[in-house]
Design an enzyme around this catalytic site. Structure first.
Site, PDB file in Angstrom:
ATOM      1  N   GLU A   1     -17.910  62.526   9.086  1.00  0.00           N
ATOM      2  CA  GLU A   1     -16.539  62.250   9.525  1.00  0.00           C
ATOM      3  C   GLU A   1     -16.348  63.050  10.810  1.00  0.00           C
ATOM      4  O   GLU A   1     -16.378  64.286  10.783  1.00  0.00           O
ATOM      5  CB  GLU A   1     -15.546  62.686   8.444  1.00  0.00           C
ATOM      6  CG  GLU A   1     -14.146  62.202   8.639  1.00  0.00           C
ATOM      7  CD  GLU A   1     -13.960  60.700   8.417  1.00  0.00           C
ATOM      8  OE1 GLU A   1     -12.912  60.188   8.822  1.00  0.00           O
ATOM      9  OE2 GLU A   1     -14.863  60.034   7.864  1.00  0.00           O
TER      10      GLU A   1
ATOM     11  N   ASP B   1      -3.325  68.406  10.957  1.00  0.00           N
ATOM     12  CA  ASP B   1      -4.313  69.462  10.747  1.00  0.00           C
ATOM     13  C   ASP B   1      -3.697  70.849  10.719  1.00  0.00           C
ATOM     14  O   ASP B   1      -2.735  71.146  11.421  1.00  0.00           O
ATOM     15  CB  ASP B   1      -5.382  69.399  11.849  1.00  0.00           C
ATOM     16  CG  ASP B   1      -6.268  68.176  11.688  1.00  0.00           C
ATOM     17  OD1 ASP B   1      -6.898  68.066  10.619  1.00  0.00           O
ATOM     18  OD2 ASP B   1      -6.313  67.330  12.588  1.00  0.00           O
TER      19      ASP B   1
END
Length: 262
Positions: free
Chosen positions: A48, A59
């Site tokens: 990924e 994030d």
């Protein structure tokens, strides 16, 4: 087919998928390629890979900082070049992209999907695009044979989970908790109910992400019915802590992956 082959092989051996996340170009493109090669050699199931973005809202701090490191020299052209190099290095491993919508839309949706197909990418997950906007990308994904991944979150309704399960291809990204990415000591939530709901709607494998940093988390995820895990922050932390020593970084990554895969 790469995801399908991977999951079939893992199932035969009763193993969980282990998929690492790193940001392309972190800490620079040369090291980034060495990091990705080390991940492949260490036996990860798939990759990924993130496109660095200036405002990575999904994030936590560890991955935000990795975006900032990569942004010092990042470009879309260099990202595509590195993706091609990874695909040339290994023709079999599934490659997934994690990108923010702004990057894709400013590049041009159809052009982006055409380009990543040419680079040998298998899937795309758009971190900040709600399911309701899926029609903006789904035609281009299908046209260029890219699997579009959607996110199943802990607070999603049954109707939303049905949509996620129906439209996700390759795998479903299932959140172990709400909030942002980041390594955890313990998995706070039991995702078994969400995974059970997803599996009632679709046979597409469910992978658990957010907070995966220890081997026991993978055992827990397996107990919840997940088909594998995605691990980002714990790995990116190793990069952050070894920026002055490439060999030490690669050795520690190898050791970390070796301790997580079973």
């Amino acid at each position: 087919m790469r995801y399908q082959n991977m999951f079939e092989t893992l199932k035969k051996h009763e193993k969980m998928a282990f998929i690492p996340f790193v940001t392309l170009g972190d800490p620079n493109y040369e090291w980034s390629f060495e990091i990705i090669k080390t991940l492949i050699i260490s036996g990860v199931s798939a990759l990924e890979l993130g496109f660095a973005f200036s405002d990575p809202v999904a994030d936590g701090i560890t991955i935000q900082v990795s975006h900032l490191r990569a942004l010092k020299h990042a470009s879309m052209a260099k990202n595509f070049q590195l993706l091609r190099a990874v695909r040339d290095y290994n023709p079999h491993i599934p490659i997934g992209l994690l990108a923010y919508a702004n990057l894709i839309f400013s590049y041009g949706v159809d052009g982006f999907y055409a380009q990543i197909k040419e680079c040998g990418v298998d899937s795309v997950l758009i971190a900040d695009m709600p399911l309701i906007e899926k029609e903006l990308v789904i035609k281009s994904a299908q046209k260029h044979q890219i699997k579009q991944i959607f996110i199943a979150s802990p607070n999603a309704s049954s109707k939303d989970l049905e949509q996620v399960a129906t439209h996700s291809q390759g795998y479903i990204y299932t959140l172990a908790r709400s909030g942002v990415t980041g390594a955890s000591r313990i998995l706070e939530n039991d995702a078994s109910a969400i995974i059970k709901t997803l599996k009632a709607f679709s046979p597409t494998p469910a992978l658990l992400g957010f907070g995966i940093s220890q081997k026991e988390h993978i055992t827990n995820a397996k107990g919840m019915g997940a088909d594998g895990v995605i691990c980002g922050s714990a790995l990116v932390k190793i990069i952050e802590e070894n920026l002055n020593d490439e060999n030490a970084m690669l050795e520690k990554i190898k050791g970390f992956i070796g301790g997580m895969i079973f």
